[in-house]
Each structure stands twice: as C-alpha cells, then as structure tokens.
Enzyme design. Structure first.
Site, PDB file in Angstrom:
ATOM      1  N   GLU A  62       0.860  -1.286  -0.040  1.00 18.00           N
ATOM      2  CA  GLU A  62      -0.009  -0.065   0.311  1.00 18.00           C
ATOM      3  C   GLU A  62       0.844   1.345  -0.119  1.00 18.00           C
ATOM      4  O   GLU A  62       0.892   2.299  -0.917  1.00 18.00           O
ATOM      5  CB  GLU A  62      -0.888  -0.044   1.073  1.00 18.00           C
ATOM      6  CG  GLU A  62      -1.529   1.358   1.685  1.00 18.00           C
ATOM      7  CD  GLU A  62      -1.783   1.472   2.702  1.00 18.00           C
ATOM      8  OE1 GLU A  62      -1.028   2.198   3.668  1.00 18.00           O
ATOM      9  OE2 GLU A  62      -2.644   1.106   3.596  1.00 18.00           O
ATOM     10  N   ASP A 121      -5.182  -3.650  -2.308  1.00 19.32           N
ATOM     11  CA  ASP A 121      -5.177  -2.316  -2.327  1.00 19.32           C
ATOM     12  C   ASP A 121      -3.850  -1.720  -2.884  1.00 19.32           C
ATOM     13  O   ASP A 121      -3.582  -0.785  -3.702  1.00 19.32           O
ATOM     14  CB  ASP A 121      -5.596  -1.546  -1.137  1.00 19.32           C
ATOM     15  CG  ASP A 121      -4.757  -2.064   0.180  1.00 19.32           C
ATOM     16  OD1 ASP A 121      -4.091  -3.061   0.114  1.00 19.32           O
ATOM     17  OD2 ASP A 121      -4.632  -1.150   0.950  1.00 19.32           O
TER      18      ASP A 121
END
Length: 361
Positions: A62, A121
């Site tokens: 991330e 993500d």
C-alpha cells in the site's frame, strides 16, 4: 455597434482573467503538493522503501503504491523509479502481484518479507501509479508492467459471490470457496470496501482485455457501499462479511468505521462516473452526517457504537476537506507534513490533495 463591441471586449477580458486565475490556482496547488511531497520523502522514503512510522517501521505494498502515485503527480521521476525499483525487487511475486509486508531485518532484502500474501489495495495502487507515470513520461515499459498486474488481479482477486463482483483483499485467507461453510469463523467471504479505488478501476477497464469485469466491480462497489451499512449511523465497516446474501461484521478483522473505511468517501468523490450518478447523494449522505458532528471521533465501533477516545487524525480531516471541496466546492486548508505527522496521516493528506487536483482538472 460600439456597445456590442465593448461588451464583447469585456466578456473576452473576463474569460482571460478567469483563465489566468485558473492557471495560477493550478500552479499554486501543484507547488503545495510538491512541497509536501518533498517533506514526505524526507520523512518516510529510504532508498525507495516507504516506512510506516506508525506501525513498527514496516513497509507494505500500500505504502509503495502511495509513494509511486505521489511521485508521479509531483513529476519526480527519480523518486518514482527508486520506489518502483525497490517494490519490484523486494515485493513483487512471480505472478506480478506483490507481497504485502516487509518487516525490517538484518539482510534488508526479500528475506525480510514475512508475509508473502498480497494485499489488493497495494496491487491496485501500484498498477494505477504505473499507468499515470506511463502517461506523464511517455514510457511504455510502465504501461506494460501495469497491464501485467491488472491481468493478475483479474485472474486471482476478482470473484463473483451472491450476485456481487468482489475484490478479494488478498489471494489467500478471505474466501472459503463459493460460500460453503468450513467453520463458524470462515463463512462466506470477507472484503474491504476501501480497497475499491474507484478512479483506478475505471482506468483499468481501458487497459484490460476484459473491461466488463472492471465495470462490474465498480458497479458492485457502489451497491455494496449502499447496502453494507451498519449502526444507526449507517456507515460501512473497515471489514465486512458476505454470506448467503447477507452482510455482517461477524468474525471480521475489524468491525469499525475507522482508518480503512475513511478512504471510501474519498475514493467515491474521486470518480467522475460516481459524481454523475443518481446514487451520489444517497451514498455520500452518511459520511456527511458523520462529519457534521461538533466532535468527530477517529473511529466508531459498528457493533456497539462506541467511539474512539480521540478525534479524527490530521489525515482523516484532510479526507473530509477533499470530499467537501469536490462535492460542495468548499476551500480546503491543507495541513503541513512534518515530524509530528505519521506515515498514514501524511499519505491521506497527499492522497486528498491528489484527488482534488484530478477532479478540478
């Protein structure tokens, strides 16, 4: 005739002044972003590795994705290539996805990766950053790498369950397989709505050989934000379980509106497609109501409505400012990034500024 000529001249001058003002504002916004990214690099970037100062100095996919996004927007190719090279060398797996966590160790290499599972993500952010960098610097190799990641996400992380197209948070550990119960703790599929980075999903549909899958994922995401709401505040949870068509916070990683879910309204407002949709007001209203309180806690337990004992962080307030700017045209007052700000809050500040810049054009 003279009056009309004068009127036309005044109109043209007004247009010119507006154009100059817009250009000045854009340059000012870019300068503010670049200044904050310079501070971000000094505080959190070490040899291409983004350090999570609020989480035991780990690095994760991330953070690498955020760093690449910010570097591309700041037109800092040296920083971008440094972050991408470390990410590719240390975190990227043979399938194109990325191990999600690196915990500092003596070897300072792939041996420090203590969990090879991916986090979607991070995969999404990295691929999107590569696409944006490919456009900014006209570099086809970035686009090729992004396409490879997009295809891997399609093959390993997008599933259909109970009529919804879902983005698995990781390849392993979140889906028991078509909703067949394995144990009382593993019913259905667990998902994280903040992993739906809606503008990125729209971009991926343009680079995929199967664009409909991204369009379906986008539409399901909007539907999930509407339906998977909890407590009297009707807010989404950081983590949610879908089982036999029902949504719950049973046996999830975190059943609160917190540091994950705060990104959901930002990702929504960042999307032109969502902003033009009929669902816009209904989807955003719970967030607006939450933020309208005199005192807004950082998190809210959705099981018992117990709030955190501390207020929204600086980064969370930046998210609120960005959404209000995009939706209500209110002027943001972006906070500085300094030694008193941790990695995640600083990332939310830059992410919020980037969203506003994209939407304002």
């Amino acid at each position: 005739m003279v009056t009309r000529v004068k009127a036309a001249a005044v109109f043209c001058l007004a247009l010119l002044l507006m154009s100059c003002t817009d250009s000045y504002n854009k340059q000012s916004d870019n300068k503010q972003f670049e200044q904050r990214f310079t501070a971000y690099k000094a505080l959190f970037v070490i040899d291409g590795k983004i350090v999570d100062t609020g989480n035991n100095e780990v690095s994760h996919s991330e953070g690498q994705g955020y760093g690449m996004l910010f570097a591309a927007h700041a037109n800092d190719r040296i920083a971008f290539d440094s972050i991408w090279q470390w990410t590719q060398t240390v975190l990227q797996r043979s399938d194109g996805l990325f191990s999600w966590r690196y915990t500092p160790c003596t070897t300072k290499d792939t041996a420090c990766v203590d969990d090879p599972n991916n986090a979607s993500d991070g995969d999404v952010l990295i691929a999107w950053a590569l696409l944006r960098a490919a456009k900014r610097w006209n570099t086809s190799s970035y686009e090729d790498e992004a396409r490879r990641i997009i295809q891997a996400i399609e093959e390993k992380l997008i599933v259909t369950r109970d009529g919804y197209t879902l983005l698995l948070p990781g390849e392993s550990g979140f889906d028991n397989g078509n909703g067949v119960s394995l144990s009382s703790n593993e019913d259905g599929v667990q998902f994280n709505l903040s992993y739906w980075v809606f503008p990125a999903l729209s971009a991926f549909s343009e680079y995929s050989e199967n664009p409909s899958i991204w369009q379906e994922l986008f539409a399901s995401g909007i539907s999930l934000v509407q339906k998977a709401r909890f407590s009297s505040y009707q807010l989404p949870s950081d983590w949610t379980r879908l089982y036999k068509g029902s949504f719950s916070t049973n046996n999830v990683i975190a059943s609160e509106f917190g540091f994950n879910a705060v990104r959901i309204p930002l990702h929504l407002a960042w999307s032109d497609t969502f902003l033009a949709s009929a669902e816009r007001n209904d989807v955003l209203s719970p967030f607006a109501k939450w933020w309208s309180q005199d005192y807004v806690p950082a998190t809210l337990s959705l099981d018992d409505e117990k709030p955190a004992e501390y207020a929204m962080t600086l980064g969370m307030r930046a998210v609120e400012q960005a959404v209000n700017n995009i939706v209500n045209d209110t002027a943001p007052d972006w906070p500085d990034i300094n030694r008193d700000v941790d990695y995640y809050s600083a990332s939310l500040v830059l992410l919020s500024m980037l969203a506003v810049s994209d939407i304002s054009g």
